[in-house]
Scaffold this motif. Structure first.
Motif, PDB file in Angstrom:
ATOM      1  N   THR A 299       0.833  -1.204   0.000  1.00  0.00           N
ATOM      2  CA  THR A 299       0.000   0.000   0.000  1.00  0.00           C
ATOM      3  C   THR A 299       0.865   1.251   0.000  1.00  0.00           C
ATOM      4  O   THR A 299       0.580   2.219  -0.733  1.00  0.00           O
ATOM      5  CB  THR A 299      -0.927  -0.001   1.231  1.00  0.00           C
ATOM      6  N   THR A 300       1.928   1.251   0.801  1.00  0.00           N
ATOM      7  CA  THR A 300       2.831   2.404   0.858  1.00  0.00           C
ATOM      8  C   THR A 300       3.487   2.649  -0.484  1.00  0.00           C
ATOM      9  O   THR A 300       3.512   3.781  -0.990  1.00  0.00           O
ATOM     10  CB  THR A 300       3.898   2.182   1.938  1.00  0.00           C
ATOM     11  N   ILE A 301       4.028   1.601  -1.086  1.00  0.00           N
ATOM     12  CA  ILE A 301       4.703   1.744  -2.367  1.00  0.00           C
ATOM     13  C   ILE A 301       3.743   2.290  -3.423  1.00  0.00           C
ATOM     14  O   ILE A 301       4.098   3.158  -4.230  1.00  0.00           O
ATOM     15  CB  ILE A 301       5.308   0.391  -2.804  1.00  0.00           C
ATOM     16  N   ARG A 302       2.497   1.812  -3.419  1.00  0.00           N
ATOM     17  CA  ARG A 302       1.523   2.284  -4.400  1.00  0.00           C
ATOM     18  C   ARG A 302       1.162   3.752  -4.189  1.00  0.00           C
ATOM     19  O   ARG A 302       0.916   4.481  -5.152  1.00  0.00           O
ATOM     20  CB  ARG A 302       0.276   1.405  -4.346  1.00  0.00           C
ATOM     21  N   MET A 303       1.130   4.196  -2.941  1.00  0.00           N
ATOM     22  CA  MET A 303       0.888   5.623  -2.696  1.00  0.00           C
ATOM     23  C   MET A 303       2.064   6.470  -3.157  1.00  0.00           C
ATOM     24  O   MET A 303       1.877   7.573  -3.680  1.00  0.00           O
ATOM     25  CB  MET A 303       0.619   5.877  -1.207  1.00  0.00           C
ATOM     26  N   LEU A 304       3.274   5.969  -2.961  1.00  0.00           N
ATOM     27  CA  LEU A 304       4.459   6.741  -3.304  1.00  0.00           C
ATOM     28  C   LEU A 304       4.522   7.082  -4.785  1.00  0.00           C
ATOM     29  O   LEU A 304       5.106   8.096  -5.170  1.00  0.00           O
ATOM     30  CB  LEU A 304       5.732   5.974  -2.908  1.00  0.00           C
ATOM     31  N   CYS A 305       3.936   6.219  -5.621  1.00  0.00           N
ATOM     32  CA  CYS A 305       4.055   6.437  -7.063  1.00  0.00           C
ATOM     33  C   CYS A 305       2.729   6.811  -7.709  1.00  0.00           C
ATOM     34  O   CYS A 305       2.597   6.769  -8.941  1.00  0.00           O
ATOM     35  CB  CYS A 305       4.626   5.200  -7.736  1.00  0.00           C
ATOM     36  N   GLY A 306       1.730   7.184  -6.914  1.00  0.00           N
ATOM     37  CA  GLY A 306       0.489   7.671  -7.483  1.00  0.00           C
ATOM     38  C   GLY A 306      -0.519   6.618  -7.871  1.00  0.00           C
ATOM     39  O   GLY A 306      -1.551   6.934  -8.461  1.00  0.00           O
ATOM     40  N   LEU A 307      -0.265   5.347  -7.554  1.00  0.00           N
ATOM     41  CA  LEU A 307      -1.226   4.300  -7.874  1.00  0.00           C
ATOM     42  C   LEU A 307      -2.383   4.271  -6.883  1.00  0.00           C
ATOM     43  O   LEU A 307      -3.460   3.755  -7.193  1.00  0.00           O
ATOM     44  CB  LEU A 307      -0.533   2.928  -7.893  1.00  0.00           C
ATOM     45  N   LEU A 308      -2.166   4.798  -5.685  1.00  0.00           N
ATOM     46  CA  LEU A 308      -3.215   4.949  -4.680  1.00  0.00           C
ATOM     47  C   LEU A 308      -3.166   6.378  -4.144  1.00  0.00           C
ATOM     48  O   LEU A 308      -2.082   6.939  -3.957  1.00  0.00           O
ATOM     49  CB  LEU A 308      -3.006   3.977  -3.518  1.00  0.00           C
ATOM     50  N   THR A 309      -4.325   6.960  -3.880  1.00  0.00           N
ATOM     51  CA  THR A 309      -4.376   8.311  -3.323  1.00  0.00           C
ATOM     52  C   THR A 309      -4.419   8.237  -1.799  1.00  0.00           C
ATOM     53  O   THR A 309      -5.294   7.566  -1.238  1.00  0.00           O
ATOM     54  CB  THR A 309      -5.621   9.058  -3.828  1.00  0.00           C
ATOM     55  N   PRO A 310      -3.493   8.905  -1.112  1.00  0.00           N
ATOM     56  CA  PRO A 310      -3.524   8.869   0.356  1.00  0.00           C
ATOM     57  C   PRO A 310      -4.724   9.619   0.915  1.00  0.00           C
ATOM     58  O   PRO A 310      -5.227  10.563   0.295  1.00  0.00           O
ATOM     59  CB  PRO A 310      -2.203   9.557   0.749  1.00  0.00           C
ATOM     60  N   ASP A 311      -5.174   9.199   2.089  1.00  0.00           N
ATOM     61  CA  ASP A 311      -6.254   9.901   2.774  1.00  0.00           C
ATOM     62  C   ASP A 311      -5.733  11.151   3.491  1.00  0.00           C
ATOM     63  O   ASP A 311      -6.516  12.061   3.796  1.00  0.00           O
ATOM     64  CB  ASP A 311      -6.926   8.964   3.783  1.00  0.00           C
ATOM     65  N   ALA A 312      -4.458  11.169   3.791  1.00  0.00           N
ATOM     66  CA  ALA A 312      -3.825  12.347   4.394  1.00  0.00           C
ATOM     67  C   ALA A 312      -2.348  12.313   4.020  1.00  0.00           C
ATOM     68  O   ALA A 312      -1.810  11.282   3.617  1.00  0.00           O
ATOM     69  CB  ALA A 312      -3.999  12.341   5.912  1.00  0.00           C
TER      70      ALA A 312
END
Length: 313
Positions: A52-65
């Motif tokens: 999940t962290t890796i996907r947020m780092l590269c824009g594949l997931l949008t963080p909630d904060a």
């Protein structure tokens, strides 16, 4: 880290990332900085939030904060542009088993709309040692050769960032070593690599590592920095009937972990004086050898796991 990375703008610079799925916080306040040409390893137990962290780092997931940049682009508002510059190798082999190696790579090149497709595919075949097998069906490949095909597909579009999600699971040691040699060669060209792994020897080949436990960043730095910062002391014990010795040591004041390593025990704790006192009855015996040794990364890994709380429990 490559010499080129020193002093450059970071490829990844994020602060306070949070991701929730329903009532569960999967990533909680994650911050990290990764330089160009670094190989950055993510360690942690299953369900710790690595992928999940890796996907947020590269824009594949949008963080909630939280906020930050990847490749100089905002991870919230410019995720589409980030994705075009990323190669992502998933844990599961996801190519067409009834197509040959070359046909798979050609299909991927078409999907990216790459110009000069034939040359790019040929270069990838040569780089990963696949040229002589290019006509072989992907479904006939061993795990190591499937891994090479997946990596070749990831670098076809010449990404600036490579994401590897437990890329060597189920692969033999020789293939794993060859894979990592290629990753280091790619990093030398300036490619930045994020990799999640459970293998301690692979973590030791990363320039930096981060340890996540159930959504929280527990520690990060070089392997030497992480080991030194753990506060863990480890003593090696060699003796006949190791199982009996281990059973007697378990639970003694000062002894936090006991693990067998071949013909020796690794006995660890954070209070050196209490650990020495627990081992004193064995230290003077002629048939027992007790000697200080530095904690391994695996010792630190287990120590951190024991300190963390499973937020899915």
């Amino acid at each position: 880290m490559t010499a080129e990375a020193a002093g450059s703008d970071p490829v990844i610079d994020v602060r306070g990332l949070v991701k929730r799925f329903g009532a569960k916080t999967v990533v909680d306040g994650f911050s990290i900085r990764v330089e160009r040409g670094e190989i950055y390893g993510f360690l942690g137990p299953n369900g710790s939030g690595k992928t999940t962290t890796i996907r947020m780092l590269c824009g594949l997931l949008t963080p909630d904060a939280g906020e930050g940049t990847c490749l100089g682009l905002d991870i919230r508002t410019q995720s589409a542009a980030i994705k075009r510059q990323v190669g992502y190798m998933t844990q599961k082999f996801s190519f067409w088993e009834d197509l040959s190696i070359r046909e798979n790579l050609d299909f991927v090149a078409r999907m990216y709309g790459l110009p000069d497709r034939r040359r790019r595919v040929g270069d990838a075949l040569d780089r990963l040692g696949l040229a002589e097998r290019q006509a072989q069906l992907a479904g006939e490949l061993s795990g190591g050769w499937k891994q090479r095909l997946a990596l070749a597909a990831c670098i076809l579009h010449e990404p600036r960032l490579l994401l590897l999600d437990e890329p060597t699971a189920g692969v033999d040691p020789k293939a794993r070593r060859e894979f990592w040699d290629e990753i280091h060669a790619l990093a030398e060209t300036g490619l930045t690599v994020l990799v999640s792994t459970h293998y301690m020897d692979e973590a030791e080949r990363c320039h930096q590592i981060a340890y996540l436990a159930y959504g929280k960043l527990m520690t990060h730095g070089t392997v030497d920095e992480v080991v030194a910062g753990s506060g863990l002391h480890t003593v090696a014990v060699s003796a006949p009937h190791l199982g009996r010795v281990a059973a007697e040591l378990e639970g003694r004041p000062g002894v936090e972990m006991v693990a067998a390593f071949g013909t020796r025990l690794h006995v660890s704790g954070t209070d050196r004086a209490a650990l020495d006192e627990a081992l004193a009855p064995w230290a003077g015996r002629a048939d027992v050898r007790v000697e200080p040794t530095g904690p391994t990364l695996e010792d630190v890994f287990i120590h951190l796991m024991n300190r963390s709380t499973d937020n899915f429990r």
